[in-house]
Design a protein around this motif. Structure first.
Motif, PDB file in Angstrom:
ATOM      1  N   GLY A 148       0.798  -1.140  -0.535  1.00 21.60           N
ATOM      2  CA  GLY A 148      -0.036  -0.205   0.125  1.00 21.60           C
ATOM      3  C   GLY A 148       0.762   1.751  -0.030  1.00 21.60           C
ATOM      4  O   GLY A 148       0.301   2.455  -1.005  1.00 21.60           O
ATOM      5  N   GLU A 149       1.901   1.028   0.520  1.00 16.17           N
ATOM      6  CA  GLU A 149       2.698   1.834   0.993  1.00 16.17           C
ATOM      7  C   GLU A 149       3.812   2.464  -0.302  1.00 16.17           C
ATOM      8  O   GLU A 149       3.836   3.791  -0.843  1.00 16.17           O
ATOM      9  CB  GLU A 149       3.939   2.077   1.783  1.00 16.17           C
ATOM     10  CG  GLU A 149       5.075   3.510   1.803  1.00 16.17           C
ATOM     11  CD  GLU A 149       5.381   3.424   3.586  1.00 16.17           C
ATOM     12  OE1 GLU A 149       6.277   4.428   3.552  1.00 16.17           O
ATOM     13  OE2 GLU A 149       5.640   2.132   4.387  1.00 16.17           O
ATOM     14  N   ILE A 150       3.684   1.513  -1.238  1.00 19.11           N
ATOM     15  CA  ILE A 150       4.423   1.361  -2.342  1.00 19.11           C
ATOM     16  C   ILE A 150       4.309   2.110  -3.516  1.00 19.11           C
ATOM     17  O   ILE A 150       4.526   2.557  -4.109  1.00 19.11           O
ATOM     18  CB  ILE A 150       4.921   0.262  -2.635  1.00 19.11           C
ATOM     19  CG1 ILE A 150       6.228  -0.106  -2.195  1.00 19.11           C
ATOM     20  CG2 ILE A 150       5.115   0.068  -3.805  1.00 19.11           C
ATOM     21  CD1 ILE A 150       6.697  -1.843  -2.028  1.00 19.11           C
ATOM     22  N   LEU A 151       2.086   1.790  -3.803  1.00 16.51           N
ATOM     23  CA  LEU A 151       1.208   2.120  -4.153  1.00 16.51           C
ATOM     24  C   LEU A 151       1.133   3.562  -4.203  1.00 16.51           C
ATOM     25  O   LEU A 151       1.295   4.787  -5.245  1.00 16.51           O
ATOM     26  CB  LEU A 151       0.021   1.305  -4.219  1.00 16.51           C
ATOM     27  CG  LEU A 151       0.378  -0.379  -4.365  1.00 16.51           C
ATOM     28  CD1 LEU A 151      -0.937  -0.676  -4.584  1.00 16.51           C
ATOM     29  CD2 LEU A 151       0.680  -0.159  -6.316  1.00 16.51           C
ATOM     30  N   GLU A 152       1.227   4.238  -2.989  1.00 15.00           N
ATOM     31  CA  GLU A 152       0.933   6.043  -2.810  1.00 15.00           C
ATOM     32  C   GLU A 152       2.008   6.168  -2.936  1.00 15.00           C
ATOM     33  O   GLU A 152       2.000   7.207  -3.959  1.00 15.00           O
ATOM     34  CB  GLU A 152       0.743   5.887  -1.029  1.00 15.00           C
ATOM     35  CG  GLU A 152      -0.107   7.467  -0.628  1.00 15.00           C
ATOM     36  CD  GLU A 152      -0.024   7.821   0.467  1.00 15.00           C
ATOM     37  OE1 GLU A 152      -0.296   8.551   0.949  1.00 15.00           O
ATOM     38  OE2 GLU A 152      -0.685   6.602   0.846  1.00 15.00           O
ATOM     39  N   ASN A 153       3.430   5.631  -2.987  1.00 12.32           N
ATOM     40  CA  ASN A 153       4.838   6.701  -3.041  1.00 12.32           C
ATOM     41  C   ASN A 153       4.754   7.026  -4.787  1.00 12.32           C
ATOM     42  O   ASN A 153       5.429   7.452  -5.270  1.00 12.32           O
ATOM     43  CB  ASN A 153       5.700   5.986  -2.056  1.00 12.32           C
ATOM     44  CG  ASN A 153       5.830   6.557  -0.862  1.00 12.32           C
ATOM     45  OD1 ASN A 153       5.112   7.047  -0.569  1.00 12.32           O
ATOM     46  ND2 ASN A 153       6.477   5.354  -0.232  1.00 12.32           N
TER      47      ASN A 153
END
Length: 244
Positions: A148-153
């Motif tokens: 999820g953090e990867i997608l947002e970044n």
């Protein structure tokens, strides 16, 4: 390379297998949809415009270090992509108020945000692509917290690059939707498409819509609008080459 069997037909594209296991053949269709596919019309010339715009933007993002599934354009309506398993989330980035955000929170149209807003929506036509937060997505085993953090970044990196590229074409990027996929070894990369079908764009000066909103709201000719977006992207790219 040859295309072989049809994998699936979506709202605006057909995907085919090829004689290479890790490559798919994508054909853009002359079809426009709204209301999550409930309204569907044939629009001659749309497929070629979306494909050409998408190729310009994916080539730019790839050159800027964003890993994508894009390989190359092979005709006005076709391109080759690496095969990925699509993560069933639509990742939306909003720079200003429009669409569902504007309606939901009753804020003025095109009110700019201090920081971009990132939202996830669960890809499901049956459920009308509902909003989903990270905890819900993790509970449904769609992604992990780290993913999820990867997608947002990634979405925010793409936003910065797209905002500048569209600004060069005298366009404001209001919001956009992207999708991501995983390779066989689990690597996450940008997939699907970026075009006026998936972006809200307005003229920098007049704030006139130059995207699929003209089809949704029946306020203009979709092909004429997409032709203008393509023309501006091509001209601004050529101007940049001359200046360099």
């Amino acid at each position: 390379m040859k295309k072989t069997t049809l994998i699936k037909e979506g709202k605006a594209k057909r995907l085919y297998r090829t004689d290479e296991e890790d490559v798919v053949w994508v054909e853009y269709l002359d079809q426009a949809t709204a209301l999550n596919g409930k309204r569907r019309e044939q629009v001659i010339g749309k497929g070629a415009l979306n494909n050409q715009i998408d190729c310009i933007l994916f080539e730019m993002l790839g050159a800027k270090g964003i890993h994508t599934d894009f390989i190359k354009k092979i005709s006005d309506t076709e391109q080759l992509n690496y095969k990925v398993d699509i993560i069933p989330l639509e990742v939306v980035v909003r720079n200003a108020a429009a669409g569902s955000f504007q309606r939901k929170f009753a804020v003025p149209y095109l009110r700019e945000f201090d920081q971009p807003i990132v939202e996830f929506f669960y890809k499901s036509d049956e459920l009308d692509d509902p909003f989903i937060n990270t905890n819900q997505a993790v509970s449904l085993k769609i992604i992990s917290y780290a993913e999820g953090e990867i997608l947002e970044n990634l979405a925010l990196q793409i936003n910065r690059l797209l905002k500048e590229r569209f600004r060069q074409a005298r366009l404001q990027l209001v919001d956009f939707k992207v999708e991501f996929g995983k390779t066989a070894d689990g690597k996450i990369m940008l997939a699907d498409e970026i075009s006026p079908d998936s972006c809200r764009l307005v003229d920098l000066t007049t704030k006139t819509s130059l995207d699929k909103d003209v089809f949704r709201k029946k306020t203009g000719n979709l092909v004429t609008v997409y032709q203008e977006v393509l023309r501006r992207l091509i001209n601004s790219r050529e101007e940049a080459h001359v200046q360099s």
